[in-house]
Enzyme design. Structure first.
Site, short mmCIF file in Angstrom:
data_model
loop_
_atom_site.label_atom_id
_atom_site.label_comp_id
_atom_site.label_asym_id
_atom_site.label_seq_id
_atom_site.Cartn_x
_atom_site.Cartn_y
_atom_site.Cartn_z
CE1 TYR A 58 1.15 -0.29 4.37
CE2 TYR A 58 0.14 1.88 4.34
CZ TYR A 58 0.95 0.95 4.96
OH TYR A 58 1.57 1.26 6.14
NE ARG A 106 6.80 4.13 0.46
CZ ARG A 106 6.52 4.93 1.48
NH1 ARG A 106 7.48 5.22 2.37
NH2 ARG A 106 5.33 5.43 1.65
NE ARG A 108 -5.90 -19.47 3.95
CZ ARG A 108 -4.99 -20.27 4.50
NH1 ARG A 108 -4.97 -21.55 4.18
NH2 ARG A 108 -4.11 -19.79 5.38
CG HIS A 157 0.53 -21.06 2.78
ND1 HIS A 157 -0.62 -21.73 3.10
CD2 HIS A 157 0.95 -20.48 3.93
CE1 HIS A 157 -0.90 -21.58 4.38
NE2 HIS A 157 0.05 -20.82 4.92
CE LYS A 180 3.20 3.10 3.12
NZ LYS A 180 3.32 3.21 4.57
CD GLU A 220 10.19 1.84 10.42
OE1 GLU A 220 9.99 2.80 9.67
OE2 GLU A 220 10.10 0.65 10.05
CG LEU A 262 8.35 2.27 4.78
CD1 LEU A 262 8.15 1.09 3.85
CD2 LEU A 262 7.02 2.94 5.06
N1 PLP Z 1 7.71 3.83 8.98
C1 PLP Z 1 6.59 3.08 8.97
C2 PLP Z 1 6.59 1.75 9.64
C3 PLP Z 1 5.43 3.56 8.33
O1 PLP Z 1 4.32 2.81 8.31
C4 PLP Z 1 5.47 4.84 7.74
C5 PLP Z 1 4.29 5.37 7.07
O2 PLP Z 1 3.23 4.81 7.08
C6 PLP Z 1 6.65 5.57 7.80
C7 PLP Z 1 7.76 5.03 8.41
C8 PLP Z 1 6.75 6.94 7.18
O3 PLP Z 1 6.74 6.84 5.80
P1 PLP Z 1 6.20 8.03 4.89
O4 PLP Z 1 7.02 9.22 5.22
O5 PLP Z 1 6.42 7.55 3.51
O6 PLP Z 1 4.76 8.22 5.26
#
Ligand code: PLP
Length: 295
Positions: free
Chosen positions: A33, A52, A100, A102, A148, A181, A206
């Site tokens: 997403y 991304r 379904r 895997h 993501k 993070e 991320l």
């Molecule tokens: N880290 C995580 C785990 C996230 O889910 C997000 C955004 O949803 C971010 C960092 C920040 O990313 P962005 O600046 O692209 O929103």
């Protein structure tokens, strides 16, 4: 006004929109997403979100559901139909619908695509001016959080713990004490000599689109930047701490658990970067929809 969603080729009132129960996103979190901020009717860093998205899909060997130009056109239309001027667009692409099992479907199926929009962009300015509390939580996520993916259960559990502790965000900390993070944002500290420190790009974080823009704005403003891991102990002793993300922009952190950061008020560097980021989004124009937008 009823919300309009785009689901696999159709614009539908959100209440009537649905997906198949054998969608692999639903059964295996086999989907990725993007969330993009809409500011004054324009997308913030649309081209970077598209890049991304393409990367996440390619890491999972899911095909793009259509061209970037078509994705952009649909996103614009969802924003227009929902009359969003300040809000967010959520775009989800999954491997598709299959019985379904895997392993991937033997014959590739059509990737699924859902796009919805929401009014309201992030916390109020007064929240940022007061600064927020974060709650340290063990980082129990999988080893590829650079993708993501919609597999966000550890993030949801950590954020719920934060909410129950009256904190704004959860700060992920590894068993060795490294801050990776936060549950939906990237984490930064400012050292005593005003250097900005944030975890380097790796499979452990991320790569935030906002992180990237703030790095660029900070470099242009002459700040020293250190992309390196930092520990929770270093964060607690830092001059400042802040978060960056699509919905939070630059958010000063003034407390980790019950411990204040420095004197417990937002730091001047965090507030300066927040102002620079707001100036950046206020300066967007129609070119913001270009998939090859200059950075
Ligand atoms: N880290 C995580 C785990 C996230 O889910 C997000 C955004 O949803 C971010 C960092 C920040 O990313 P962005 O600046 O692209 O929103």
């Amino acid at each position: 006004m009823s919300h309009v969603a785009y689901v696999n080729g159709r614009y539908l009132p959100q209440k009537q929109a649905s997906v198949h129960i054998e969608d692999r996103g639903y059964q295996f979190a086999d989907a990725v997403y993007e969330v993009t901020c809409i500011w004054n009717g324009l997308p913030v860093d649309h081209a970077a979100h598209m890049r991304r998205l393409r990367r996440s899909l390619s890491e999972l060997r899911i095909a793009m559901p259509c061209s970037e130009a078509a994705l952009t056109a649909i996103t614009r239309e969802v924003v227009r139909r929902n009359r969003v001027t300040r809000g967010t667009v959520y775009l989800q692409v999954g491997r598709g619908v299959a019985v379904r099992n895997h392993s991937f479907p033997a014959k590739p199926v059509k990737p699924s695509l859902v796009i919805v929009a929401k009014h309201g962009a992030g916390p109020t300015e007064s929240v940022a001016q007061a600064g927020v509390k974060v709650l340290a939580q063990p980082d129990i996520r999988w080893g590829r959080v650079d993708i993501k993916s919609i597999g966000l259960l550890p993030n949801a559990l950590a954020k719920q713990a934060a909410v129950e502790a009256k904190a704004f965000e959860a700060l992920f900390v590894t068993p060795s004490g490294t801050v990776t993070e936060a549950s939906a944002s990237n984490a930064w500290i400012v050292t005593k000599d005003k250097a900005l420190v944030t975890h380097p790009l790796s499979t452990e974080i991320l790569g935030g689109v906002t992180r990237d823009t703030v790095l660029r704005l900070a470099k242009a403003a002459g700040y020293e930047i250190q992309e390196r891991p930092f520990s929770l102990a270093e964060a607690l002793a830092a001059k400042e701490m802040f978060l960056t993300g699509t919905t939070t922009f630059v958010m000063p952190v003034v407390r980790v658990n019950e411990r204040p950061i420095a004197n417990g008020s937002p730091g001047s560097v965090s507030l300066d970067l927040r102002q620079r980021y707001i100036a950046y989004v206020n300066a967007l124009d129609e070119r913001a929809w270009a998939v090859d937008a200059p950075r």
